[in-house]
Every structure is written in structure tokens, then in C-alpha cells.
Scaffold this active site. Sequence first.
Site, PDB file in Angstrom:
ATOM      1  N   SER A 131      -6.703  11.614  -3.153  1.00  0.00           N
ATOM      2  CA  SER A 131      -4.773  11.546  -3.851  1.00  0.00           C
ATOM      3  C   SER A 131      -4.645  13.033  -4.456  1.00  0.00           C
ATOM      4  O   SER A 131      -4.035  13.722  -4.100  1.00  0.00           O
ATOM      5  CB  SER A 131      -5.951  10.367  -5.045  1.00  0.00           C
ATOM      6  OG  SER A 131      -4.262  10.682  -5.857  1.00  0.00           O
ATOM      7  N   HIS A 173      -0.628   8.574  -0.700  1.00  0.00           N
ATOM      8  CA  HIS A 173       0.091   7.296  -1.088  1.00  0.00           C
ATOM      9  C   HIS A 173       1.727   6.630  -0.382  1.00  0.00           C
ATOM     10  O   HIS A 173       2.368   6.461  -1.132  1.00  0.00           O
ATOM     11  CB  HIS A 173      -0.451   7.141  -2.380  1.00  0.00           C
ATOM     12  CG  HIS A 173      -1.173   6.826  -3.289  1.00  0.00           C
ATOM     13  ND1 HIS A 173      -2.398   6.482  -3.999  1.00  0.00           N
ATOM     14  CD2 HIS A 173      -1.998   8.237  -3.923  1.00  0.00           C
ATOM     15  CE1 HIS A 173      -3.268   6.702  -4.157  1.00  0.00           C
ATOM     16  NE2 HIS A 173      -2.926   7.876  -4.814  1.00  0.00           N
ATOM     17  N   GLU A 200      -2.826   5.147   1.797  1.00  0.00           N
ATOM     18  CA  GLU A 200      -3.618   5.038   1.291  1.00  0.00           C
ATOM     19  C   GLU A 200      -5.217   4.799   2.600  1.00  0.00           C
ATOM     20  O   GLU A 200      -5.083   4.012   3.322  1.00  0.00           O
ATOM     21  CB  GLU A 200      -3.561   4.107   0.310  1.00  0.00           C
ATOM     22  CG  GLU A 200      -2.952   3.906  -1.286  1.00  0.00           C
ATOM     23  CD  GLU A 200      -2.889   3.814  -2.372  1.00  0.00           C
ATOM     24  OE1 GLU A 200      -3.058   2.217  -1.575  1.00  0.00           O
ATOM     25  OE2 GLU A 200      -1.766   3.326  -2.554  1.00  0.00           O
TER      26      GLU A 200
END
Length: 284
Positions: A131, A173, A200
Site C-alpha cells: 500500500s 488498491h 490488492e
Amino acid sequence: MANEIQRQLVIIGGAEDKEGDCIILREFVRRAGGTKAKVVIMTAATELPREVGENYIRIFERLGAEQARIIDTETREDASSSTALKAVEEATGVFFTGGDQARITSILKDTDLDAAIHKRYAEGIVVGGTSAGAAVMPDIMIVEGDSETNPRINMVDLGPGMGFLPGIVIDQHFSQRGRLGRLISALAQQPAVLGFGIDENTAMVITGDKMEVVGEGVITVVDENELVHNNVDEILRDEPLAFCGARLHILPHGYKFDLKTHKPILDGRSVVNNEGNELAASVS
């Protein structure tokens, strides 16, 4: 003659499996030395460093790492800690957690700890991040932005990244938050010619100039190397962006990509068409 040291990165699109088979984190531990792995967990991105860091300690130790420890840097002064520098010097893997990518660069960039991690990376240890920890990998990163389909200049803010993988831009994401527009907007505004959108529970696993996709989603590659037109210099910040002639690759688990030639690889070779010419895109 000694083998050339291959730089290694495991760049994760976020929300990686931490409870099941942990395919991506397992690959990180394997590359870091398996049962001899010594992993340092960089928690600069998160406001819950102890909680997040201890969770990764449990995971890495469960997967067989010899040692996993947290380096918690709340201030830039912490990035000169002799304890932290010694931990990096002894590490075989460095892992950046999720959170806020701007926190990572504001605390770590151009510090002694930053230099130590880059030194060890050049020596062949594996550097990973998820992330926010993925967003910081390029030299220019996406700091924040809107998730909209139609790209505009003002939908994304850019800033200096940590520079482990220069010349590209990364977003995470990706499919889950509809970020194609902002990836294109970021590409249009800076010198990088390759953009990677990582889903993801999916990772770019890089060795030298070769990238392999690992995980349950896909990686979207936007290549503007042969772009014929954009209108960045002609529009206001809130007006629609034109982006003509870019190449698109959609790569699922097991597919590979050559970062130097900008071509997908199948069975050890670049994708070719019936005439024997190399194709620009591979869609599965």
C-alpha cells in the site's frame, strides 16, 4: 567470475493475505533468506506502529523467518538511531507497512537510515512494501489523488519517493478503487514512461530488470514510451486530459514483464505475433 548482484523488490498493492497461504509475504520471506531471514519492519507510514509492526512480526515468524523486528521512526531524529542502523546492516529483508506514504518520505528520505537501506538494497537484500509502502518505491510517487475514470491534472498530487525503482510510477488498491485515471494523470505530469497499477493481494516481484506478477489480482501496465499526444500544456488543471498512443498490458499471476524492453514475457520470450514481430501488449 562472481555473479552480478540482482536488486530485489516485492511491491504489494495492499490488503495482502495475512491469514491463509500468504503467497506474497511467503515469497518475500523466501527471497529474504527463508529460515535464515532477518526482516526489519518499517512502520513510519502508520499511526499504529506497535500494533501493525507486531502483526507482521507474527506473520513473518510463522512463515519461518529467523528474526523479525520493528524499526519505529516517529521523527527524523529516530532515523539516525544507531540501533536502527545496526538492524538494517544485519537485515536480509526490509519491509515498509501501509499507512500514509507522505509520512514515510517526510521522516526517512535523505536520512542516515535511508542511505543504509539503499546500501543494503544495492548489496542484494530484498526490499518490500505494501500500500503506502508500495507507493514510495519510485523516485516520484503519487502522494494522494481522486479515484475517477476520466484523468485530469488536478486529480493527483505528486512528490519525491524513496527511489528504489526510478523511472516509473506506481498506484495501489488499483482495480478495487478505480485508479486508472489517476495513474494516467500521474504519468502525464512527470518523466516516467511506465505506470504500474497493482491490485490488492497482488505484487510486482522484481529481480534486476524482470518483473513477475504474484497474487490473486492483476497488474495494469501503462507504457507511454511511444505516446503520440497529450494536451498537458494546453489545458487548465480541472479540464479533461488527452492521452493518445499509450500501450496497455493486463498481467495476471505468473506473467512476467521486462522493465528494460517494456515487453511482456511468455515462456522466457517476449510476446510475438504470427508474423514474428514483437507485440506491445499481452492481455489474458
